[in-house]
Write a protein that holds these residues in place. Sequence first.
Motif, PDB file in Angstrom:
ATOM      1  N   ASP A  44     -14.940   6.745  -3.667  1.00  0.00           N
ATOM      2  CA  ASP A  44     -14.900   6.159  -2.396  1.00  0.00           C
ATOM      3  C   ASP A  44     -16.192   5.771  -1.851  1.00  0.00           C
ATOM      4  O   ASP A  44     -17.108   5.552  -2.539  1.00  0.00           O
ATOM      5  CB  ASP A  44     -14.123   6.929  -1.384  1.00  0.00           C
ATOM      6  N   SER A  45     -16.275   5.151  -0.684  1.00  0.00           N
ATOM      7  CA  SER A  45     -17.424   4.379  -0.074  1.00  0.00           C
ATOM      8  C   SER A  45     -18.370   5.538   0.036  1.00  0.00           C
ATOM      9  O   SER A  45     -19.735   5.404   0.193  1.00  0.00           O
ATOM     10  CB  SER A  45     -17.149   3.925   1.231  1.00  0.00           C
ATOM     11  N   GLU A  96      -7.547  -1.220  -2.309  1.00  0.00           N
ATOM     12  CA  GLU A  96      -8.802  -0.709  -2.120  1.00  0.00           C
ATOM     13  C   GLU A  96      -9.970  -0.679  -3.460  1.00  0.00           C
ATOM     14  O   GLU A  96     -11.134  -0.567  -3.472  1.00  0.00           O
ATOM     15  CB  GLU A  96      -9.141   0.684  -1.374  1.00  0.00           C
ATOM     16  N   SER A 140      -6.494   4.253  -1.096  1.00  0.00           N
ATOM     17  CA  SER A 140      -6.610   5.984  -0.856  1.00  0.00           C
ATOM     18  C   SER A 140      -5.525   6.351   0.042  1.00  0.00           C
ATOM     19  O   SER A 140      -5.159   5.861   0.957  1.00  0.00           O
ATOM     20  CB  SER A 140      -7.824   6.496  -0.637  1.00  0.00           C
ATOM     21  N   SER A 143      -6.574   6.326   3.742  1.00  0.00           N
ATOM     22  CA  SER A 143      -6.638   4.999   4.426  1.00  0.00           C
ATOM     23  C   SER A 143      -5.279   4.494   4.648  1.00  0.00           C
ATOM     24  O   SER A 143      -5.053   3.640   5.290  1.00  0.00           O
ATOM     25  CB  SER A 143      -7.605   4.161   3.521  1.00  0.00           C
TER      26      SER A 143
END
Length: 151
Positions: A44-45, A96, A140, A143
């Motif tokens: 993820d980010s 994503e 995810s 999200s």
Amino acid sequence: MKAKKSLVVVFLLIVCLTGCAGARPRIHFDTAKYPVSMSGVVLDSSGRALGPKDLYPVGRFKAYQRGWAILYSNLHTNKVDFSEEVNKQVRVADGEAIVNLEVSTGESKCQCINFGQLFQIFPIHPGCVDVFLDGDIVRSRSSGASSARRK
């Protein structure tokens, strides 16, 4: 002189029977805005690994491109970059990332070019290969809840 002719004939037979036309495209995602993974895990980010329990599918990613080469497949005449397809398909699916990416080659119309084995002794004979990508577009779970609230 007869020995040289025999060597040339043997060389030509070997080339014709074991010809090497085709291409070795390198797959790129240079300007992709979304992560692409060949496994079921993606970062993820924040750099945290998200596995199958953390992700849910929102679509399928499918793409195709043809790679060309000459000089016995050493000089690639095009760049096989799937970034635009990744960006477009993931955006449309409201995803994503792409996980479980599979890369394959298959029968195509360009195979007839590769079978011109007599011409393969010349380095300018072009070769090609069709590259197919298939994977899961995912979001995810964390999200997904915020996305549902936005809608």
